[in-house]
Design a protein around this motif. Structure first.
Motif, PDB file in Angstrom:
ATOM      1  N   GLY A  67       0.835  -1.198   0.000  1.00 13.95           N
ATOM      2  CA  GLY A  67       0.000   0.000   0.000  1.00 13.95           C
ATOM      3  C   GLY A  67       0.872   1.251   0.000  1.00 13.95           C
ATOM      4  O   GLY A  67       0.535   2.267  -0.600  1.00 13.95           O
ATOM      5  N   TRP A  68       2.015   1.167   0.680  1.00 14.60           N
ATOM      6  CA  TRP A  68       2.945   2.291   0.706  1.00 14.60           C
ATOM      7  C   TRP A  68       3.345   2.661  -0.728  1.00 14.60           C
ATOM      8  O   TRP A  68       3.303   3.823  -1.131  1.00 14.60           O
ATOM      9  CB  TRP A  68       4.192   1.946   1.544  1.00 14.60           C
ATOM     10  N   ALA A  69       3.718   1.632  -1.508  1.00 18.90           N
ATOM     11  CA  ALA A  69       4.141   1.878  -2.894  1.00 18.90           C
ATOM     12  C   ALA A  69       3.002   2.513  -3.694  1.00 18.90           C
ATOM     13  O   ALA A  69       3.228   3.418  -4.508  1.00 18.90           O
ATOM     14  CB  ALA A  69       4.591   0.569  -3.540  1.00 18.90           C
ATOM     15  N   ALA A  70       1.778   2.059  -3.449  1.00 17.17           N
ATOM     16  CA  ALA A  70       0.632   2.623  -4.176  1.00 17.17           C
ATOM     17  C   ALA A  70       0.438   4.097  -3.806  1.00 17.17           C
ATOM     18  O   ALA A  70       0.250   4.950  -4.676  1.00 17.17           O
ATOM     19  CB  ALA A  70      -0.628   1.817  -3.866  1.00 17.17           C
ATOM     20  N   PHE A 126      -7.697  -7.311   3.744  1.00 19.22           N
ATOM     21  CA  PHE A 126      -7.541  -8.275   2.653  1.00 19.22           C
ATOM     22  C   PHE A 126      -6.528  -9.382   2.963  1.00 19.22           C
ATOM     23  O   PHE A 126      -6.148 -10.160   2.074  1.00 19.22           O
ATOM     24  CB  PHE A 126      -7.157  -7.541   1.358  1.00 19.22           C
ATOM     25  N   ALA A 127      -6.050  -9.442   4.216  1.00 16.04           N
ATOM     26  CA  ALA A 127      -5.213 -10.554   4.682  1.00 16.04           C
ATOM     27  C   ALA A 127      -3.986 -10.805   3.810  1.00 16.04           C
ATOM     28  O   ALA A 127      -3.559 -11.941   3.611  1.00 16.04           O
ATOM     29  CB  ALA A 127      -6.065 -11.830   4.770  1.00 16.04           C
ATOM     30  N   ALA A 128      -3.417  -9.739   3.263  1.00 11.88           N
ATOM     31  CA  ALA A 128      -2.273  -9.915   2.365  1.00 11.88           C
ATOM     32  C   ALA A 128      -1.410  -8.657   2.377  1.00 11.88           C
ATOM     33  O   ALA A 128      -1.797  -7.644   2.962  1.00 11.88           O
ATOM     34  CB  ALA A 128      -2.773 -10.182   0.949  1.00 11.88           C
ATOM     35  N   ASN A 129      -0.274  -8.738   1.715  1.00  9.41           N
ATOM     36  CA  ASN A 129       0.525  -7.540   1.484  1.00  9.41           C
ATOM     37  C   ASN A 129       0.278  -7.080   0.057  1.00  9.41           C
ATOM     38  O   ASN A 129       0.249  -7.911  -0.861  1.00  9.41           O
ATOM     39  CB  ASN A 129       2.018  -7.835   1.657  1.00  9.41           C
ATOM     40  N   GLY A 130       0.145  -5.787  -0.128  1.00  8.12           N
ATOM     41  CA  GLY A 130      -0.087  -5.263  -1.466  1.00  8.12           C
ATOM     42  C   GLY A 130      -0.947  -4.022  -1.395  1.00  8.12           C
ATOM     43  O   GLY A 130      -1.441  -3.658  -0.327  1.00  8.12           O
ATOM     44  N   GLY A 131      -1.085  -3.366  -2.533  1.00  7.51           N
ATOM     45  CA  GLY A 131      -1.913  -2.166  -2.569  1.00  7.51           C
ATOM     46  C   GLY A 131      -2.368  -1.901  -3.990  1.00  7.51           C
ATOM     47  O   GLY A 131      -2.006  -2.632  -4.924  1.00  7.51           O
ATOM     48  N   PHE A 132      -3.170  -0.845  -4.175  1.00  4.18           N
ATOM     49  CA  PHE A 132      -3.695  -0.572  -5.514  1.00  4.18           C
ATOM     50  C   PHE A 132      -3.983   0.906  -5.696  1.00  4.18           C
ATOM     51  O   PHE A 132      -4.142   1.654  -4.735  1.00  4.18           O
ATOM     52  CB  PHE A 132      -4.995  -1.368  -5.739  1.00  4.18           C
ATOM     53  N   ILE A 133      -4.015   1.306  -6.963  1.00  2.00           N
ATOM     54  CA  ILE A 133      -4.539   2.616  -7.350  1.00  2.00           C
ATOM     55  C   ILE A 133      -5.696   2.337  -8.307  1.00  2.00           C
ATOM     56  O   ILE A 133      -5.559   1.508  -9.219  1.00  2.00           O
ATOM     57  CB  ILE A 133      -3.475   3.481  -8.057  1.00  2.00           C
ATOM     58  N   ALA A 134      -6.838   3.006  -8.075  1.00  2.00           N
ATOM     59  CA  ALA A 134      -8.007   2.829  -8.949  1.00  2.00           C
ATOM     60  C   ALA A 134      -8.335   4.156  -9.613  1.00  2.00           C
ATOM     61  O   ALA A 134      -8.324   5.198  -8.963  1.00  2.00           O
ATOM     62  CB  ALA A 134      -9.201   2.335  -8.127  1.00  2.00           C
ATOM     63  N   THR A 135      -8.625   4.099 -10.907  1.00  2.00           N
ATOM     64  CA  THR A 135      -8.855   5.323 -11.682  1.00  2.00           C
ATOM     65  C   THR A 135      -9.976   5.094 -12.693  1.00  2.00           C
ATOM     66  O   THR A 135     -10.296   3.954 -13.035  1.00  2.00           O
ATOM     67  CB  THR A 135      -7.547   5.740 -12.415  1.00  2.00           C
ATOM     68  N   HIS A 136     -10.551   6.194 -13.185  1.00  2.00           N
ATOM     69  CA  HIS A 136     -11.549   6.085 -14.263  1.00  2.00           C
ATOM     70  C   HIS A 136     -10.875   6.056 -15.628  1.00  2.00           C
ATOM     71  O   HIS A 136     -11.542   5.859 -16.629  1.00  2.00           O
ATOM     72  CB  HIS A 136     -12.494   7.298 -14.229  1.00  2.00           C
ATOM     73  N   ALA A 142      -7.359   2.739   2.687  1.00  2.00           N
ATOM     74  CA  ALA A 142      -6.659   1.567   3.236  1.00  2.00           C
ATOM     75  C   ALA A 142      -7.423   0.918   4.393  1.00  2.00           C
ATOM     76  O   ALA A 142      -7.468  -0.305   4.501  1.00  2.00           O
ATOM     77  CB  ALA A 142      -5.260   1.979   3.694  1.00  2.00           C
ATOM     78  N   HIS A 143      -7.995   1.736   5.274  1.00  2.00           N
ATOM     79  CA  HIS A 143      -8.583   1.151   6.485  1.00  2.00           C
ATOM     80  C   HIS A 143     -10.065   0.817   6.369  1.00  2.00           C
ATOM     81  O   HIS A 143     -10.563  -0.005   7.124  1.00  2.00           O
ATOM     82  CB  HIS A 143      -8.365   2.082   7.686  1.00  2.00           C
TER      83      HIS A 143
END
Ligand code: PLP
Length: 433
Positions: A144-147, A280-290, A246-247
């Motif tokens: 999530g930090w990277a995102a 989400f019980a995992a490591n990772g993150g995302f960016i969402a866009t239109h 995130a939360h």
């Protein structure tokens, strides 16, 4: 060594005084040898059991946990210090999906997503995130930090502006300063303050971009902005809004849509980012866009996307399976349990005359005040086998320390009562010191 605070105790006094602010600019020109003062302060806190950081969990992050602190003290007890809001890290389907991915793809991605590190699980996860956020395009990051960092450094250039809530997460603050020197902070949740800043920027500069940054649920205050109003103000000044969810995403809201769904803004915000490291019980993150163009641009211009290995297949599979549960009726049931636990915990604190900050959310924050009281609370809570996070500067402002309790839908009412009653006893005790 366990220290008493009844009489004068220099080691304990040293540990209870100062904060990390005192060591941010260390003395000396040798960048490697000037950390000694900080190190000896940390050691004095570890020795006096007042160092709340670097605890090691020796079991799963469930409602009951075994852990060891930095001084080697072990505890087994109730756990309110893990961010597993729906308890999905112990869900058999999540564990099975992660195991199968491990056997099929191996433990790591072995490459940047731009250089074949991406598995075919990733587009499936992107699709679930599109459904959850109501956004058409999603890009997955290893954390999530990277995102968060990438959403700013990937899109904002040095002549642009970032206008952010004063309490936005560190990945956003650090991303903001890495992107441009034109960073302005508005008072927490104060959209009228944001409006004033936007108006003063536009009075001088009509040509460059402005990205406004806030969060769905601030984890140190358990509060949320008026997202619709904030975005209306952004658009009045030709600015765009980024929300970090995130939360709250997955943990709250209809079908797990978080504050975006609760506030009728699902699919309506300009840009959304989040993390898999909580619900989400995992490591990772995302960016969402239109915008398909924004997604494609970020692939090349977001450093952590181009130059860091893709999220591991095991983590992708866990997040994917967790997101399937989150959007299914089972997820709704878990959120109902989570809300019941939250309301119960807040009511139990209230019946002990102990206020909590913010709104009903799976994060309950109990104000403590000074760092001294906070550090003593940590020591006493560890002795009572209660894992809670003591939050002090630099995570929150100086003299505004608090106990952060993160609830899981799998906590029992008995565990909640036990923790609340002991925390109130501990606070009564430390406030006399
Ligand atoms: C609001 C917020 N944004 C971003 C992050 C970073 O997420 P991750 O832990 O996945 O790197 C966190 C995690 O602490 C967070 O609380």
């Amino acid at each position: 060594m366990s220290e008493s605070y009844g009489e004068k105790n220099p080691a304990l006094e040293n540990a209870l005084s100062k904060s990390t602010a005192d060591f941010y600019v260390p003395d000396g020109r040798d960048v490697l040898s000037r950390m000694d003062a900080y190190y000896s302060w940390v050691k004095s806190r570890v020795r006096t059991n007042t160092w709340q950081y670097s605890r090691t969990q020796t079991s799963r992050p469930g409602p009951v946990i075994t852990a060891t602190d930095a001084g080697g003290r072990q505890m087994e007890g109730v756990n309110f210090a893990s961010q597993d809001y729906l308890g999905l890290s112990a869900h058999p389907d999540v564990l099975k999906a992660a195991q199968e991915a491990l056997l099929r793809y191996g433990p790591h991605s072995a490459g940047s997503p731009m250089f074949m590190g991406q598995t075919d699980l990733v587009p499936q996860l992107e699709e679930k995130l599109q459904e959850l956020t109501g956004m058409e395009h999603v890009l997955i990051f290893p954390t999530g930090w990277a995102a968060g960092f990438s959403s700013l450094t990937g899109l904002v250039r040095k002549n642009d502006y970032i206008v952010m809530d004063r309490l936005a997460h560190a990945c956003l603050r650090q991303g903001a300063y890495a992107a441009t020197a034109n960073v302005f902070k508005f008072d927490h949740l104060d959209h009228e303050d944001a409006r004033k800043i936007l108006a003063s920027i536009r009075a001088k500069d009509a040509a460059n971009g402005i990205l406004v940054v806030s969060e769905g649920l601030f984890s140190m205050n358990a509060d949320t902005p008026d997202i619709r109003r904030l975005q209306e103000i952004c658009h009045e000044f030709g600015a765009r809004l980024l929300m970090d969810v995130a939360h709250d995403l997955g943990a709250t809201g209809p079908e797990g849509s978080g504050q975006l769904g609760i506030q009728g803004m699902k699919g309506r915000v300009d840009l959304v980012m989040g993390s898999f490291s909580k619900t989400f019980a995992a490591n990772g993150g995302f960016i969402a866009t239109h915008s398909a163009a924004v997604k494609e641009y970020l692939k090349m211009y977001a450093g952590p996307y181009l130059f860091s290995n893709a999220v591991s297949p095991v983590q992708t599979a866990a997040a994917l399976q967790a997101s399937r549960i989150i959007t299914a009726p089972e997820g709704a049931g878990l959120r109902k349990l989570s809300l019941g636990n939250t309301l119960h915990m807040r009511a139990r604190f209230a019946s002990n005359n102990q206020p909590c900050l913010g709104i009903a959310a799976p994060i309950v924050l109990v104000p403590v005040g000074g760092e001294r009281h906070a550090r003593l609370s940590h020591s006493l809570l560890m002795k009572k086998n209660i894992a809670a996070m003591i939050v002090e500067y630099p995570v929150v402002p100086l003299s505004e320390a608090r106990i952060r309790l993160q609830l899981m839908s799998t906590h029992t009412i008995g565990q909640i009562n036990h923790a609340v009653d002991h925390i109130c006893e501990v606070l009564d005790e430390v406030r006399k010191k």
